[in-house]
Design a protein around this motif. Structure first.
Motif, PDB file in Angstrom:
ATOM      1  N   PRO A   1     -26.989 -39.287  26.016  1.00  0.00           N
ATOM      2  CA  PRO A   1     -26.543 -39.314  24.615  1.00  0.00           C
ATOM      3  C   PRO A   1     -25.319 -40.193  24.370  1.00  0.00           C
ATOM      4  O   PRO A   1     -25.173 -40.797  23.311  1.00  0.00           O
ATOM      5  CB  PRO A   1     -26.257 -37.840  24.294  1.00  0.00           C
ATOM      6  N   ASP A   2     -24.441 -40.268  25.364  1.00  0.00           N
ATOM      7  CA  ASP A   2     -23.227 -41.081  25.215  1.00  0.00           C
ATOM      8  C   ASP A   2     -23.211 -42.288  26.144  1.00  0.00           C
ATOM      9  O   ASP A   2     -22.164 -42.889  26.383  1.00  0.00           O
ATOM     10  CB  ASP A   2     -21.989 -40.214  25.475  1.00  0.00           C
ATOM     11  N   GLY A   3     -24.393 -42.621  26.691  1.00  0.00           N
ATOM     12  CA  GLY A   3     -24.466 -43.753  27.615  1.00  0.00           C
ATOM     13  C   GLY A   3     -23.690 -43.526  28.889  1.00  0.00           C
ATOM     14  O   GLY A   3     -23.201 -44.461  29.515  1.00  0.00           O
TER      15      GLY A   3
ATOM     16  N   SER B   1     -20.406 -48.445  34.284  1.00  0.00           N
ATOM     17  CA  SER B   1     -19.355 -47.430  34.433  1.00  0.00           C
ATOM     18  C   SER B   1     -18.216 -47.677  33.445  1.00  0.00           C
ATOM     19  O   SER B   1     -17.642 -46.738  32.888  1.00  0.00           O
ATOM     20  CB  SER B   1     -18.821 -47.410  35.868  1.00  0.00           C
ATOM     21  N   ALA B   2     -17.915 -48.958  33.175  1.00  0.00           N
ATOM     22  CA  ALA B   2     -16.838 -49.293  32.230  1.00  0.00           C
ATOM     23  C   ALA B   2     -17.231 -48.939  30.803  1.00  0.00           C
ATOM     24  O   ALA B   2     -16.412 -48.443  30.018  1.00  0.00           O
ATOM     25  CB  ALA B   2     -16.501 -50.772  32.328  1.00  0.00           C
ATOM     26  N   SER B   3     -18.501 -49.183  30.458  1.00  0.00           N
ATOM     27  CA  SER B   3     -18.942 -48.924  29.083  1.00  0.00           C
ATOM     28  C   SER B   3     -18.979 -47.432  28.762  1.00  0.00           C
ATOM     29  O   SER B   3     -18.880 -47.037  27.596  1.00  0.00           O
ATOM     30  CB  SER B   3     -20.332 -49.528  28.843  1.00  0.00           C
ATOM     31  N   ALA B   4     -19.108 -46.588  29.794  1.00  0.00           N
ATOM     32  CA  ALA B   4     -19.149 -45.133  29.562  1.00  0.00           C
ATOM     33  C   ALA B   4     -17.781 -44.584  29.201  1.00  0.00           C
ATOM     34  O   ALA B   4     -17.667 -43.538  28.573  1.00  0.00           O
ATOM     35  CB  ALA B   4     -19.696 -44.426  30.798  1.00  0.00           C
ATOM     36  N   GLY B   5     -16.717 -45.290  29.615  1.00  0.00           N
ATOM     37  CA  GLY B   5     -15.366 -44.829  29.298  1.00  0.00           C
ATOM     38  C   GLY B   5     -14.825 -43.880  30.337  1.00  0.00           C
ATOM     39  O   GLY B   5     -15.569 -43.245  31.095  1.00  0.00           O
ATOM     40  N   ASN B   6     -13.502 -43.773  30.394  1.00  0.00           N
ATOM     41  CA  ASN B   6     -12.839 -42.919  31.385  1.00  0.00           C
ATOM     42  C   ASN B   6     -13.206 -41.454  31.176  1.00  0.00           C
ATOM     43  O   ASN B   6     -13.185 -40.939  30.068  1.00  0.00           O
ATOM     44  CB  ASN B   6     -11.315 -43.066  31.285  1.00  0.00           C
ATOM     45  N   GLY B   7     -13.526 -40.788  32.264  1.00  0.00           N
ATOM     46  CA  GLY B   7     -13.784 -39.352  32.222  1.00  0.00           C
ATOM     47  C   GLY B   7     -15.160 -38.972  31.720  1.00  0.00           C
ATOM     48  O   GLY B   7     -15.530 -37.802  31.755  1.00  0.00           O
TER      49      GLY B   7
END
Length: 415
Positions: A204-206, A232-238
């Protein structure tokens, strides 16, 4: 008073007495070994004399005059086919095709094609390639190549014409639905990269990185690491949840790439070992420090079409408990082929070793068993077909060296 000989004295005396006997025995064994070697050499010489005689008879008495080159090539093909399904003689054309596949790039147009009614049909133009820029569309039919009719050519022959030196021009005569007249489209050949890695964000949030490897060529690891970084970068930290590594229907490729792909998810330990006929030729491949995936969860998908390099990756990550392997039993090709160039620009592809997973498992004719077995739903017409695997190929190697001679059928033919 009688003196008892010391243990040292008895040992020296016994050694002195036995030395000539041991020397004679060693000399006899050496002589026997030399005789055996000589006998083998003589036997080989006799077999070669027979082969030479057969060749001469065929050259002189066959109903039509044969080509000597074709006769020798056929003999080499037969010899290598008798060993196992993966050893082979590659004529110059086949060797060149293999180099294109392993290099992962070639001079061409950038279209995926098939044959339909004797013409070349465009399945799809590859993004950002000369074909796409020239306006080639899906379902276009290519009728002529540089004015020569495609009708009568095989798909392989047509592809060979479309590939060529970078910077050279080719003219395609294209039949397109909705167009009354054929289109003449000029295209300048450029470097086309074989896409070994396809990827996308899932969830849902990539937050899930889905990465599919279609082959293991020289560009696989480079493109895999690019995909890992981007997703991994596009998903964002955490928020990043982990990787799905899809190896289904991946037939394998370069051993070195399989090692580097595995190393992208490991920080230490053995990845794979190869065991040859001679112990001094055995090799172990180990992971280097640093896990590019940073310990994120990994799920590996495999099926009966996952073979060779795919099984190295799945087996290594499974043995290190680094990934959950899901799907069905893999193909079971656990042998290593060495490609040896020949003076005629062809090559010898020879099976030289078996490979073993970090825990010492042989994959040869066995495959990787998933941690979670999930069968793929097959079309009705495919359900009745028997499962094809390494173990079903005639002449396949057994899982370990000592068992090859147990099955008299394993050396009869090549499937």
């Amino acid at each position: 008073m009688k003196r008892t000989p010391s243990l040292v004295t008895l040992t020296i005396l016994l050694t002195f007495l036995l030395t000539p006997i041991l020397s004679i025995k060693a000399m006899a064994e050496d002589a026997q070994s030399a005789t055996s070697t000589k006998s083998e050499s003589e036997n080989l010489y006799e077999q070669l004399k027979i082969f030479g005689g057969v060749l001469e008879k065929v050259q002189r008495e066959y109903v039509d005059e044969p080509e000597n080159r074709e006769l020798i090539e056929a003999a080499m093909i037969g010899m290598l086919q008798s060993l196992d399904p993966h050893s082979a003689y590659m004529p110059p054309k086949n060797f060149e095709d293999m180099k294109v596949q392993t290099k992962g790039e070639f001079g061409g147009l950038g279209i995926e094609v098939t044959m339909e009614r004797g013409l070349v049909k465009v399945v799809a133009p590859i993004a950002d390639t000369p074909a796409e820029r020239a306006g080639i569309l899906t379902n276009d039919l290519i009728a002529r190549l540089d004015g020569e009719d495609v009708l009568g050519l095989t798909l392989s022959e047509a592809v060979d014409i479309m590939r060529g030196k970078i910077g050279t021009k080719i003219t395609l005569t294209v039949l397109r639905e909705g167009e009354e007249d054929p289109l003449e489209i000029d295209i300048i050949r450029d470097i086309i990269e074989i896409k070994a890695v396809r990827y996308r964000a899932e969830g849902p949030d990539g937050q899930i990185a889905y990465i599919r490897l279609t082959t293991f060529n020289e560009n696989t690891t480079k493109n895999l690491r690019k995909a890992m970084s981007e997703l991994s970068a596009s998903a964002g930290n955490g928020k990043f949840a982990g990787y799905i590594l899809d190896l289904r229907n991946n037939p394998g490729g370069l051993l070195g790439e399989a090692v580097k792909v595995s190393d992208s998810f490991l920080s230490q330990g053995e990845i794979v070992s190869t065991r040859a006929r001679k112990a001094e030729d055995n090799i172990r491949f180990n992971a280097r420090r640093g896990d590019m995936s940073k310990g994120a969860p990994v799920l590996v998908l495999i099926n009966g079409g996952s073979a060779s390099a795919s099984e190295i990756v799945a087996g290594a990550l499974q043995d290190h408990h680094r990934a959950l392997v899901v799907g069905t039993q893999s193909f079971g090709k656990g042998s290593v082929q060495t490609v040896i160039p020949l003076p005629n620009d062809g090559a010898l592809r020879l099976t030289t070793a078996r490979y073993f997973t970090p825990s010492g498992r042989s994959i040869q004719a066995l495959g990787v068993t998933p941690d979670v077995i999930i069968d793929q739903e097959l079309p009705e017409d495919m359900k009745a077909r028997p499962r094809r695997s390494e173990a079903t190929l005639r002449g396949h190697l057994s899982s370990s060296p000592g068992n090859d001679k147990e099955n008299p059928e394993t050396k009869t033919d090549n499937a």
